[in-house]
Each structure stands twice: as structure tokens, then as C-alpha cells.
Design a protein around this motif. Structure first.
Motif, PDB file in Angstrom:
ATOM      1  N   VAL A 108       9.328  33.427  63.911  1.00 37.39           N
ATOM      2  CA  VAL A 108      10.784  33.396  63.758  1.00 37.39           C
ATOM      3  C   VAL A 108      11.415  32.572  64.870  1.00 37.39           C
ATOM      4  O   VAL A 108      12.262  31.693  64.631  1.00 37.39           O
ATOM      5  N   GLN A 109      11.014  32.829  66.102  1.00 35.76           N
ATOM      6  CA  GLN A 109      11.586  32.132  67.259  1.00 35.76           C
ATOM      7  C   GLN A 109      11.262  30.644  67.229  1.00 35.76           C
ATOM      8  O   GLN A 109      12.119  29.805  67.514  1.00 35.76           O
ATOM      9  N   MET A 110      10.042  30.302  66.857  1.00 37.15           N
ATOM     10  CA  MET A 110       9.637  28.895  66.782  1.00 37.15           C
ATOM     11  C   MET A 110      10.435  28.157  65.715  1.00 37.15           C
ATOM     12  O   MET A 110      10.893  27.025  65.928  1.00 37.15           O
ATOM     13  N   TRP A 121      14.056  34.945  57.169  1.00 38.46           N
ATOM     14  CA  TRP A 121      13.878  36.259  56.554  1.00 38.46           C
ATOM     15  C   TRP A 121      12.431  36.675  56.773  1.00 38.46           C
ATOM     16  O   TRP A 121      11.525  35.820  56.840  1.00 38.46           O
ATOM     17  N   VAL A 122      12.186  37.982  56.906  1.00 29.85           N
ATOM     18  CA  VAL A 122      10.836  38.464  57.177  1.00 29.85           C
ATOM     19  C   VAL A 122      10.428  39.516  56.155  1.00 29.85           C
ATOM     20  O   VAL A 122      11.258  40.150  55.513  1.00 29.85           O
ATOM     21  N   TYR A 123       9.122  39.706  56.045  1.00 31.41           N
ATOM     22  CA  TYR A 123       8.529  40.575  55.023  1.00 31.41           C
ATOM     23  C   TYR A 123       8.542  42.034  55.461  1.00 31.41           C
ATOM     24  O   TYR A 123       8.229  42.368  56.601  1.00 31.41           O
ATOM     25  N   ARG A 124       8.889  42.916  54.515  1.00 35.53           N
ATOM     26  CA  ARG A 124       8.741  44.353  54.682  1.00 35.53           C
ATOM     27  C   ARG A 124       8.304  44.952  53.339  1.00 35.53           C
ATOM     28  O   ARG A 124       8.964  44.752  52.327  1.00 35.53           O
ATOM     29  N   ASN A 125       7.188  45.686  53.349  1.00 32.70           N
ATOM     30  CA  ASN A 125       6.808  46.403  52.137  1.00 32.70           C
ATOM     31  C   ASN A 125       7.546  47.726  52.100  1.00 32.70           C
ATOM     32  O   ASN A 125       7.790  48.341  53.145  1.00 32.70           O
ATOM     33  N   LEU A 239      18.245  36.348  65.002  1.00 34.05           N
ATOM     34  CA  LEU A 239      17.491  35.234  64.429  1.00 34.05           C
ATOM     35  C   LEU A 239      17.005  35.553  63.012  1.00 34.05           C
ATOM     36  O   LEU A 239      16.605  34.658  62.273  1.00 34.05           O
ATOM     37  N   VAL A 240      17.017  36.824  62.661  1.00 29.01           N
ATOM     38  CA  VAL A 240      16.583  37.273  61.328  1.00 29.01           C
ATOM     39  C   VAL A 240      17.815  37.631  60.509  1.00 29.01           C
ATOM     40  O   VAL A 240      18.586  38.506  60.885  1.00 29.01           O
ATOM     41  N   SER A 241      17.998  36.942  59.385  1.00 29.66           N
ATOM     42  CA  SER A 241      19.189  37.186  58.561  1.00 29.66           C
ATOM     43  C   SER A 241      18.880  37.899  57.260  1.00 29.66           C
ATOM     44  O   SER A 241      19.785  38.184  56.474  1.00 29.66           O
ATOM     45  N   GLY A 242      17.602  38.196  57.003  1.00 28.78           N
ATOM     46  CA  GLY A 242      17.280  38.865  55.760  1.00 28.78           C
ATOM     47  C   GLY A 242      15.823  39.262  55.675  1.00 28.78           C
ATOM     48  O   GLY A 242      15.037  39.066  56.612  1.00 28.78           O
ATOM     49  N   PHE A 243      15.444  39.787  54.490  1.00 30.43           N
ATOM     50  CA  PHE A 243      14.122  40.369  54.307  1.00 30.43           C
ATOM     51  C   PHE A 243      13.596  40.086  52.902  1.00 30.43           C
ATOM     52  O   PHE A 243      14.357  39.806  51.983  1.00 30.43           O
ATOM     53  N   PHE A 244      12.277  40.199  52.783  1.00 33.47           N
ATOM     54  CA  PHE A 244      11.643  40.291  51.472  1.00 33.47           C
ATOM     55  C   PHE A 244      11.101  41.707  51.364  1.00 33.47           C
ATOM     56  O   PHE A 244      10.218  42.105  52.128  1.00 33.47           O
TER      57      PHE A 244
END
Length: 440
Positions: A108-110, A121-125, A239-244
Motif C-alpha cells: 500500500v505504502q509503495m 483497497w485491500v482484501y478482507r475475507n 492510504l487505504v480507501s476501500g476493501f474487497f
């Protein structure tokens, strides 16, 4: 972000109504998860800039995704398999213990540092607990949290194994499968000798009990799930604006990414599944409200085609297709269409379905996207697998301006649709399948 004051009065009213709807959409929304009602949009300013209205879901399972490969894209959604360490490559599957989420946040930072304006956006089950996520592993290792997870039914036989294949003394009574799971010497991600390190438990897909009423360290499962799992340090980062949000419970036990006899191995009855689905939907509604209130969004709340309250599809495709071009545009060129009342994700056509480096109908896709798009809309690609190259066309860096009105058919039956923007005019001739953008 372009200021909405530059729009016509009519369009300002439409966007104002949408913004007002979004502020109360979840609290008054009748749609149970996994559906999302019209009016549910991100609770933050909209943008009409084309480069910020783009989205992709990349992944590199042999290391970090090179930030140069995602330059320009507005939203970059990373899968949990990113930096996994497939084959001989280094990655979280080879680390002791596994540190998937830590490497995900580094990615995310890179990525955000490489392109000003890009958010990730990042993954969450939402069904399975992955022990390669540190916050999940800690709860699996602490007996106090046992009631938050399902166990194997007391008496076998069981389809899934309790013990690690490479480390047969490492076992757990918590139900887990080896679906998409790293293994030694080879699996979905390749571990180092003597075996994979998911802490005190075997690696695998563990299953949360959304019906649990156990309070642990002053927290309910719902509170932990929302605030310590999804909206933890990574999820709450600016830096994270959303999710899957992956997978879903239903009374049929069609929860996706499952192996044979998943619910049978846990001893779940039909009554259990009905109650579990109800409690899962309650927890997801709470998660949706918390995420929207935090100014973030989720892929599954996107409209990607279909019914107005449809869940966002993992894969994206063009919503306007050549064979049904005119009737589709007629239905979407109005203020009540889901393209206007929801956040939309529109898929790009590729020469090869899984190859985003070659776009077959860019002019048509871009024109149709601009014709039907609302204040919160994104053009790009959904899940296509790992190690893909994503072409960012020059046309996406163009500023097409702000629309003065909705799209419309030039005359009844003409099958030619147009829309006026402050800096361009967009047209699609459905009879010839010709998209045209004329800059002013």
C-alpha cells in the motif's frame, strides 16, 4: 478533484440528492447484505477526472507488485495473494511466522507513494479466517477466542485434515481446509522446510462463527470483526480507501472457496445455517455502516451491472455491449438508473479475456462509460489473476470535463446517443458501434 460548482444547476441538484442519500443510505436501507440499495455511494467528494475514475485489481504472487506497473490508476485493489512467495521467490508464505498483512501494508505504502492521488483497497475475507493475517492468527492461538471459530464435528470421518501434512504433530480441532493454502514443499504458495509457519495452528482456511455471543476481553465478535480485523491499523490508514470483502454465508452453504463437505465437517444443520446467515448479514450491515462512516468503500458495494441492488461482481465486463447497445443506453440514460444512483465499476474489453495489456474496444468502452457514468464511477478491470500487465491508455489522462446533463438519444430510434461535458462531447453510434469523443 473538480469542484461541483462548475456543473449546471440541474446536475448540482442531482448530485446533491445523491450525497444526501448516501449520508443516510445504510441506516435506512432495506437491502440486506449482500445487496446494496441505490443511493449507497462513498461518503466523500466525487470526482469527474478520468484518471481518478479508474480501477484495477492486480497481484504478484512472486513478490511485491512493481509500483511502476500501476502508475496512473485511481484505485488499486490488492488481493491477499500478493507477495505470497510462489516457487522459489521470497514472500510471506516463507516467513516465520507468515506476515501477509504486514507485506500488504508495505505494498500500500509503495503504491500510493509512486502515484499522487492513487488510493489502495485491500482484501478482507468475511467467512474465513486466514492465519497468515497476524490479527487472525492471534485469536486462533488464544483459547479465549475459541467460540468465535467453528470446530470439526466431534466424530469423524472428516473430509479435511486436522493436521499439517508436512508437520503431522501440528493439529487443530478448529475446522480448516487446505483450499488455496500454502504448503511444504509445494502448495498455493511454497513454504520452506520443515513446513509452513502459521503459528501454533496448521495453515488453512478457518471459519468464523458469526453467531457467537461470546464476549472476549470486553469485545463481541462483531466489534472485533469490524474494528480490529477490517478497520485495524491497515484498514483505517488514510492510504487505504476501500476493501474487497470476499465470500458470503447463505442457508445452502454455498460460501465460495470451499472444499467438499465443508459444512458437514463442522456438523452444521439447516437450522444452524439459517441462523448463521442471519447473524452474518447483521455483522455485515454493521461493517458496511462503519466503513461508509469512515469515508471508505468496498468492491461488493459497487454496481457492476444487473439488478439495481446487485452485489459487485469480482470480474468486470462492459455494461454496454454491441449486441444490446441501444436498449441498454436507453435504460441507463436516466437519473434513476443504478449507473447514477450507485457507485459503478465498468469493465474494459480485452483481446484475450485475462490479458489487460491488450484492449480491444477502448474507444467504445470509454465513450459508453462517459455516457452513463455518475459522480462515483470507475473504469478498469476486476480480478484477472496474478502477474498481469495493466495497460493505462493515454486517453485516461485526458480531462473530459463535467457533464451538463444526462446522456440522451439524438432522436427516437436513431440509436445515436450523446452527452455534453464542459470540455468534450461524447457520442456512441450503436448501429455502427462507433464511439466518438470530441474535445472542445
Amino acid at each position: 478533484v473538480r469542484v461541483l460548482m462548475s456543473m449546471s444547476v440541474m446536475w448540482m441538484v442531482v448530485c446533491g440528492l445523491l450525497a444526501g442519500a448516501s449520508a443516510s443510505a445504510v441506516s435506512a436501507e432495506p437491502c440486506p447484505w449482500p445487496n446494496t440499495c441505490p443511493g449507497t455511494v462513498p461518503r466523500k467528494p466525487a470526482t469527474w477526472l478520468m484518471n481518478l475514475s479508474t480501477i484495477i485489481m492486480p497481484c504478484n504472487d512472486t513478490g511485491f507488485t512493481d509500483p511502476k506497473s500501476t502508475l496512473g490508476w485511481g484505485i488499486v485493489d490488492f488481493d491477499w495473494s500478493n507477495s505470497k512467495g510462489t516457487g522459489t521467490a521470497d514472500g510471506w508464505a516463507k516467513h516465520r511466522p507468515m506476515d501477509d498483512e504486514e507485506l500488504l501494508f508495505k505494498q500500500v505504502q509503495m503504491t500510493t507513494a509512486a502515484t499522487p492521488g492513487t488510493t489502495v483497497w485491500v482484501y478482507r475475507n468475511t467467512v474465513y479466517g486466514y492465519p497468515w493475517y497476524t490479527d487472525v492468527r492471534k485469536t486462533l492461538e488464544d483459547p479465549a477466542y475459541a467460540q468465535w471459530y467453528f470446530k470439526f464435528k466431534p466424530t469423524g470421518p472428516w473430509t479435511s485434515d486436522k493436521c499439517d501434512a508436512a508437520q503431522p504433530t501440528l493439529c487443530s480441532d478448529f475446522y480448516h481446509s487446505q483450499e488455496q493454502t500454502p504448503a511444504f514443499p509445494h502448495g498455493d504458495g511454497d513454504c520452506l522446510a520443515p513446513g509452513c509457519d502459521c503459528g501454533k495452528v496448521p495453515c488453512g482456511f478457518y471459519v468464523w462463527n458469526h453467531s457467537s455471543t461470546a464476549v472476549v476481553n470486553g469485545q463481541t465478535f462483531q466489534d472485533w470483526f469490524v474494528h480490529d480485523y477490517v478497520l485495524n491499523e491497515v484498514g483505517s490508514s488514510p492510504l487505504v480507501s476501500g476493501f474487497f470483502w470476499d465470500d458470503v454465508w447463505n442457508p445452502e452453504c454455498n460460501i465460495h472457496d470451499q472444499v467438499k463437505n465443508t459444512c458437514e465437517d463442522m456438523g452444521l444443520t439447516s437450522a444452524d445455517l439459517i441462523q448463521l446467515t442471519k447473524d452474518y448479514e447483521i455483522n455485515m450491515a454493521a461493517l458496511r455502516e462503519a466503513v461508509l462512516s469512515a469515508g471508505k468503500f468496498a468492491w461488493q458495494m459497487l454496481w457492476t451491472g444487473g439488478p439495481p441492488d446487485n452485489i459487485g461482481g469480482t470480474g468486470l465486463s462492459p455494461i454496454v455491449k454491441q449486441a444490446s447497445c441501444a436498449p441498454t443506453l436507453r435504460s441507463l440514460c436516466n437519473a434513476t438508473s443504478p449507473a447514477q444512483t450507485r457507485a459503478m465499476a465498468y469493465g474494459l474489453s480485452t483481446t484475450n479475456h485475462a490479458d489487460p495489456s491488450s484492449l480491444s474496444d477502448l474507444k467504445q468502452d470509454l465513450a459508453n462509460f462517459l455516457l452513463i457514468r455518475g459522480p462515483y464511477s470507475f473504469l478498469g478491470h476486476g480480478w484477472l489473476g496474478c502477474s498481469k500487465q495493466y495497460l493505462f491508455p493515454e486517453e485516461f489522462n485526458e480531462d473530459y470535463g463535467v457533464p451538463s446533463a444526462l446522456c440522451h438519444e439524438t432522436s427516437p430510434g436513431s440509436e445515436i446517443f450523446t452527452r455534453d461535458f464542459s470540455k468534450s462531447t461524447v457520442q456512441m453510434d450503436c448501429k455502427t458501434w462507433t464511439g466518438t469523443i470530441t474535445m472542445k
